[in-house]
Design a protein around this motif. Structure first.
Motif, mmCIF file in Angstrom:
data_model
loop_
_atom_site.group_PDB
_atom_site.id
_atom_site.type_symbol
_atom_site.label_atom_id
_atom_site.label_comp_id
_atom_site.label_asym_id
_atom_site.label_seq_id
_atom_site.Cartn_x
_atom_site.Cartn_y
_atom_site.Cartn_z
ATOM 1 N N ARG A 121 0.800 -1.203 -0.086
ATOM 2 C CA ARG A 121 -0.182 -0.039 0.013
ATOM 3 C C ARG A 121 0.896 1.284 -0.047
ATOM 4 N N LYS A 122 1.981 1.157 0.703
ATOM 5 C CA LYS A 122 2.898 2.204 0.682
ATOM 6 C C LYS A 122 3.465 2.480 -0.618
ATOM 7 N N GLN A 125 0.787 4.209 -2.755
ATOM 8 C CA GLN A 125 0.476 5.455 -2.554
ATOM 9 C C GLN A 125 1.617 6.268 -3.046
ATOM 10 N N GLU A 128 0.999 6.700 -6.905
ATOM 11 C CA GLU A 128 0.039 7.702 -6.991
ATOM 12 C C GLU A 128 0.279 9.262 -6.718
ATOM 13 N N THR A 129 1.224 9.361 -5.813
ATOM 14 C CA THR A 129 1.748 10.691 -5.527
ATOM 15 C C THR A 129 2.636 11.256 -6.570
#
Length: 621
Positions: A121-122, A125, A128-129
């Motif tokens: 998940r990290k 994320q 996505e950033t």
């Protein structure tokens, strides 16, 4: 085959799948737990079953386990106990090797899974950033380009207009140049951001996510291997106890094969053999001769004559056959006192009884005279006392048949010898202690053990006298067992398996004072036994007090020794109430008393007299 390359876009499905794998593992743990509970419950039920059928200590059941068949059953019960123990071992091993280990592994697996998906998940994320930054740079570059175009168009418009001052034109030219510069800067930033995003995205999908998914794949494969190993352990735990269970079953088979029917049959003979011989043939009695008929020697008539005649022991035809009268009716009364009584016999004469004994006519006589007919030697005083049903048997076991009496005497002698050996061991130990005290006075006083030594000596002497007494009786029985006459064979019918029955209690006391059974010395000569010989034995015996009255509901022919005949409607005195065996002791007059079935009479007890009687009984005991 790698989840990182094949399933790079299935993050959510992998998360669901790994959670399902943990649920399967927990389900298997629950299954094993329930299996261990079943094993424990089964073992407990087996132990309870084995305990339920174990013989109780100091009971009749314990005596029954001397036969090979019952010993084999006892061995089966013991093996079933061990069998139950193996199921407890299965439960313990499954709990420690499977349930406990898998429970700890599940906790570790949950932590590892949580860590891996947190890293996934990290990374998700982060990419996505980066994508958001790229989009922002792109929009800014697009906006600056549009602004530069508008500024250029305005400058060209101003430059073409002749009415606009030179200063306004210069100002528009400078504004257009500024917008073009800003667009170039945005373009450079967008290009840099795009390159950075492409690099991050490449690392994300070809490095970070594959590594994370590979770890998740390895975790899942370890879970699958672990559950397979647990299933193997599940089978091995059962397989480990199979040899021991097989030994238990082999022991049960061995115990079953050890059953010896011949040996059990021989033990039955040893347990119940009386030592008597069967009765001989009964001689024909010719009643065509003019003679007076009388009732059988084995019964007491309802009416009492004035005269008394001497009993005779003549030929075999005068033998006492009362022990061989059918006892079905009598035993049914003993076992079921409330059973409806049989109809009264058609004739009061004993000849009405099929195959019943016959005897010369004689007048009614006292009960003591009747006992003299059945004894050729001086009877024991406890004959009447044995009718009280409840007192302890004689010390020399004279109330038992010869063979059973011999066994009891031998057993008593062995017990006394063991007691003597125990006392002698104590005496030897004290003697050694005394010698030590004499040699080393500081250890103790030698005189302190003299008193105990004297006591042990007295005990040993008493026990030796007891042994001599019982050995004398034993030698007497063993010496008399081989010699049996016709009269002894007739007496063999006196003994049934239930020695406490009141019907046989007096007959079992037909012995001489030395404890042996009487035998007729001659069958050709007639013997007359004076009634006073027997009566003198009871000069000091006080008659039992009357505790009430009773009324005969039916006519009862007392054909067995110790019973008394009564007529329907006759009123008599009660001297001993029913003690649970179905018999009540009554008295007609000073010389006539005996037992009748309780169901044949209606008893009216005097409460005060009954209390006095019980008090006298306690005092006599």
């Amino acid at each position: 085959m790698s989840w990182g390359t094949e399933l790079w876009d299935q993050f959510d499905n992998l998360e669901k799948h790994t959670q399902w794998g943990i649920d399967v593992l927990e389900k298997y743990i629950k299954f094993v737990k329930e299996r261990t509970e079943i094993e424990l419950s089964y073992a407990k039920q087996l132990r309870n079953l084995s305990k339920k059928y174990q013989p109780k200590k100091n009971s009749k059941e314990e005596e029954e386990y001397r036969y090979t068949s019952t010993r084999a059953f006892l061995a089966t019960l013991n093996e079933m106990n061990d069998y139950a123990g193996q199921h407890e071992v299965i439960s313990e091993n499954m709990t420690s090797l499977i349930t406990g280990e898998l429970t700890r592994y599940v906790q570790e697996l949950k932590q590892e899974r949580k860590s891996h998906f947190h890293d996934g998940r990290k990374a998700q994320q982060h990419i996505e950033t980066c994508w958001k930054q790229l989009e922002a740079s792109k929009r800014r570059f697009e906006r600056d380009c549009k602004e530069a175009d508008r500024a250029q168009q305005y400058f060209e418009k101003m430059d073409a207009d002749i009415n606009v001052t030179k200063a306004d034109v210069e100002k528009a030219r400078q504004q257009a140049q500024l917008r073009h510069q800003m667009a170039e800067d945005s373009k450079a930033e967008y290009s840099s951001t795009l390159q950075k995003f492409n690099s991050e995205q490449h690392d994300h999908y070809y490095t970070h996510i594959p590594n994370i998914f590979q770890k998740i794949q390895e975790m899942e494969e370890r879970r699958i291997v672990r559950i397979g190993e647990s299933m193997k352990t599940f089978a091995e735990v059962d397989r480990q106890v199979i040899p021991i269970i097989g030994k238990c079953l082999d022991e049960i088979t061995k115990a079953a094969e050890s059953i010896d029917h011949k040996n059990d049959s021989q033990m039955v003979i040893e347990a119940f053999k009386s030592g008597f011989e069967p009765p001989g043939d009964v001689d024909f009695e010719d009643f065509t001769q003019p003679m007076k008929r009388t009732v059988s020697e084995s019964s007491l008539s309802n009416s009492r004559g004035d005269g008394k005649s001497e009993p005779k022991f003549g030929s075999k035809s005068k033998g006492k056959l009362w022990p061989f009268i059918k006892k079905n009716k009598l035993m049914s009364l003993l076992t079921s006192p409330h059973q409806p009584p049989p109809p009264p016999p058609a004739s009061a004469s004993p000849s009405a009884v099929p195959n019943g004994p016959q005897s010369p006519k004689q007048q009614k006589e006292p009960l003591s005279h009747r006992f003299n007919e059945f004894m050729t030697s001086k009877p024991k005083i406890h004959c009447f006392r044995s009718l009280k049903r409840g007192g302890a048997g004689p010390e020399d076991f004279s109330n038992l048949p010869p063979e059973q009496r011999r066994k009891k005497l031998q057993q008593k002698v062995d017990e006394l010898n063991k007691d003597i050996q125990k006392e002698m061991d104590q005496r030897d130990a004290l003697t050694k202690m005394k010698d030590v005290y004499i040699k080393n006075p500081q250890m103790g006083d030698a005189a302190s053990v003299d008193h105990r030594l004297a006591e042990l000596g007295q005990n040993i002497e008493k026990l030796r006298l007891e042994v001599q007494k019982f050995e004398g009786w034993l030698a007497e029985v063993e010496g008399r067992l081989p010699a049996r006459t016709e009269q002894a064979r007739r007496q063999s019918g006196l003994y049934e398996a239930q020695n406490t029955s009141a019907v046989n209690s007096c007959a079992q006391d037909r012995e001489s004072p030395d404890g042996s059974y009487t035998e007729e010395q001659s069958q050709e000569t007639e013997m007359k036994v004076p009634a006073t010989d027997f009566d003198d034995e009871f000069d000091d015996e006080e008659p039992l007090p009357t505790i009430g009255t009773c009324k005969a509901l039916y006519t009862f022919e007392g054909q067995n020794e110790g019973t008394i005949s009564v007529a329907e409607g006759e009123m008599l005195y009660v001297i001993e109430e029913d003690k649970g065996d179905g018999w009540t002791r009554i008295r007609r007059n000073e010389d006539e008393e005996g037992y009748v079935p309780t169901s044949y009479v209606e008893v009216y007890l005097d409460k005060n007299a009954k209390d006095v009687y019980k008090s006298l009984q306690k005092i006599s005991e």
